[in-house]
Design a protein around this motif. Sequence first.
Motif, PDB file in Angstrom:
ATOM      1  N   HIS A 149      84.500 116.101 -36.352  1.00  0.00           N
ATOM      2  CA  HIS A 149      83.217 116.801 -37.061  1.00  0.00           C
ATOM      3  C   HIS A 149      82.388 117.193 -35.668  1.00  0.00           C
ATOM      4  O   HIS A 149      82.192 116.588 -34.902  1.00  0.00           O
ATOM      5  N   VAL A 150      81.752 118.499 -35.875  1.00  0.00           N
ATOM      6  CA  VAL A 150      80.955 118.826 -34.695  1.00  0.00           C
ATOM      7  C   VAL A 150      80.012 117.962 -34.248  1.00  0.00           C
ATOM      8  O   VAL A 150      79.333 118.062 -33.350  1.00  0.00           O
ATOM      9  N   LEU A 151      79.107 117.234 -35.381  1.00  0.00           N
ATOM     10  CA  LEU A 151      78.154 116.549 -35.139  1.00  0.00           C
ATOM     11  C   LEU A 151      78.547 115.268 -34.171  1.00  0.00           C
ATOM     12  O   LEU A 151      77.680 114.687 -33.575  1.00  0.00           O
ATOM     13  N   VAL A 152      79.626 115.040 -34.132  1.00  0.00           N
ATOM     14  CA  VAL A 152      80.140 113.717 -33.264  1.00  0.00           C
ATOM     15  C   VAL A 152      79.947 114.297 -31.669  1.00  0.00           C
ATOM     16  O   VAL A 152      79.242 113.425 -30.733  1.00  0.00           O
ATOM     17  N   SER A 153      80.283 115.370 -31.406  1.00  0.00           N
ATOM     18  CA  SER A 153      79.715 116.185 -30.080  1.00  0.00           C
ATOM     19  C   SER A 153      78.141 116.053 -29.633  1.00  0.00           C
ATOM     20  O   SER A 153      77.889 115.468 -28.680  1.00  0.00           O
ATOM     21  N   SER A 154      77.271 116.491 -30.536  1.00  0.00           N
ATOM     22  CA  SER A 154      75.868 116.481 -30.452  1.00  0.00           C
ATOM     23  C   SER A 154      75.358 114.940 -30.322  1.00  0.00           C
ATOM     24  O   SER A 154      74.588 114.559 -29.867  1.00  0.00           O
ATOM     25  N   LEU A 155      76.002 114.057 -30.992  1.00  0.00           N
ATOM     26  CA  LEU A 155      75.794 112.673 -31.334  1.00  0.00           C
ATOM     27  C   LEU A 155      76.231 112.102 -29.970  1.00  0.00           C
ATOM     28  O   LEU A 155      75.017 111.319 -29.466  1.00  0.00           O
ATOM     29  N   VAL A 156      77.236 112.050 -29.408  1.00  0.00           N
ATOM     30  CA  VAL A 156      77.522 111.243 -28.152  1.00  0.00           C
ATOM     31  C   VAL A 156      76.766 111.837 -26.880  1.00  0.00           C
ATOM     32  O   VAL A 156      76.405 111.093 -26.034  1.00  0.00           O
ATOM     33  N   ILE A 157      76.524 113.177 -26.943  1.00  0.00           N
ATOM     34  CA  ILE A 157      75.780 113.885 -25.787  1.00  0.00           C
ATOM     35  C   ILE A 157      74.291 113.477 -25.921  1.00  0.00           C
ATOM     36  O   ILE A 157      73.646 112.986 -24.916  1.00  0.00           O
ATOM     37  N   SER A 158      73.739 113.550 -27.038  1.00  0.00           N
ATOM     38  CA  SER A 158      72.285 112.866 -27.017  1.00  0.00           C
ATOM     39  C   SER A 158      72.330 111.462 -26.901  1.00  0.00           C
ATOM     40  O   SER A 158      71.193 111.039 -25.909  1.00  0.00           O
ATOM     41  N   TRP A 159      73.090 110.509 -27.355  1.00  0.00           N
ATOM     42  CA  TRP A 159      73.347 109.259 -26.940  1.00  0.00           C
ATOM     43  C   TRP A 159      73.270 109.164 -25.512  1.00  0.00           C
ATOM     44  O   TRP A 159      72.719 108.207 -24.790  1.00  0.00           O
ATOM     45  N   SER A 160      74.445 109.761 -24.702  1.00  0.00           N
ATOM     46  CA  SER A 160      74.756 109.329 -23.433  1.00  0.00           C
ATOM     47  C   SER A 160      73.598 109.820 -22.339  1.00  0.00           C
ATOM     48  O   SER A 160      73.369 109.016 -21.400  1.00  0.00           O
ATOM     49  N   ILE A 161      73.076 111.047 -22.562  1.00  0.00           N
ATOM     50  CA  ILE A 161      72.079 111.466 -21.855  1.00  0.00           C
ATOM     51  C   ILE A 161      70.776 110.423 -21.989  1.00  0.00           C
ATOM     52  O   ILE A 161      70.327 109.848 -20.846  1.00  0.00           O
ATOM     53  N   THR A 162      70.395 110.035 -23.235  1.00  0.00           N
ATOM     54  CA  THR A 162      69.322 109.043 -23.328  1.00  0.00           C
ATOM     55  C   THR A 162      69.679 107.643 -22.661  1.00  0.00           C
ATOM     56  O   THR A 162      68.875 107.238 -21.716  1.00  0.00           O
ATOM     57  N   GLU A 163      70.940 107.301 -22.734  1.00  0.00           N
ATOM     58  CA  GLU A 163      71.320 105.942 -22.338  1.00  0.00           C
ATOM     59  C   GLU A 163      71.328 106.090 -20.709  1.00  0.00           C
ATOM     60  O   GLU A 163      71.135 105.015 -20.025  1.00  0.00           O
ATOM     61  N   ILE A 164      71.832 107.072 -20.222  1.00  0.00           N
ATOM     62  CA  ILE A 164      72.159 106.985 -18.589  1.00  0.00           C
ATOM     63  C   ILE A 164      70.733 107.251 -18.123  1.00  0.00           C
ATOM     64  O   ILE A 164      70.470 106.428 -16.981  1.00  0.00           O
TER      65      ILE A 164
END
Length: 221
Positions: free
Chosen positions: A101-116
Motif C-alpha cells: 500500500h502507498v501509505l507504507v511509504s508515507s508511514l516509514v518516511i514520517s517515522w524515520s525522519i522523526t526518529e532520526i
Amino acid sequence: MAGSLSLLRRLYLSIYNWTVFFGWCQVLYFAVKTLTESGHEHVYNAVEKPLLLAQTAAVLEILHGLIGLVRSPISATLPQIGSRLYVTWGILWSFPEIQKHVLVSSLVISWSITEIIRYSFFGTKEAFGSAPSWLLWLRYSTFLLLYPSGITSEVGLIYNALPYIKGSEKYCLRMPNEWNFSFDYFYAAIIALGIYVPGSPHMYTYMLGQRKKALAKSKRE
C-alpha cells in the motif's frame, strides 16, 4: 560511586540512541531509494529488517522510564511506542497483503525522519551534555507536520487491513477452548482505531506543550 553510575548511564544511553539512530537512517535511505527507483509497492520489502529492529528497540525506552533512567513519563511513552509496535508487527508484518500500500511509504518516511532527529538529539545530549539550538528546534518542531502524516498513515493502514484481518481470522481464538475465552483480532483492530480518535489529539496537545517549554527554556539559556 554516584559519579561512576552517572557516567555509565550516559555511556549506555549514548550507545543506545546512536545505535537506533543509525537503524532509522537505514530505514529512510532504503525507503527513499526504493521509492524513487522501484515504486511504493517495494518499499516495505526494502525496509523490513531495519524497521523491525529499530522500532522494536524502542521497547527499551519503556524500561528506561520505569527504572528512572530517563525522565520521560510512561504515560506518554507507552501509548506512542505501543501503537507503533502494533502497526509494525500486528499489521504490516502480520498481513503481507497490506505491505504494498502507498501509505507504507508515507508511514516509514514520517517515522524515520522523526526518529532520526529524536535519537540524534538525545544522543548528542548524552554524549556532550547539550544539543545545539538548531537540533533542539528540529526535535520540537518537525512533529507539527510529521506527526499528522504518521498518524494518518497508521490509521489508514489499519483500516485497509481490516478485510484481510477478518478474512484470515489470524490471531483469533474461538470457543470452545480450554480457557473458556474468545478473542477476535478484527474487533481488536476496530477498538485500536477507536483509541486513535481521542488519543491522537491528546498526544499532539502534549507535544505542543513540550515544544513550548523546551523552546522557552532554550531562549532563557
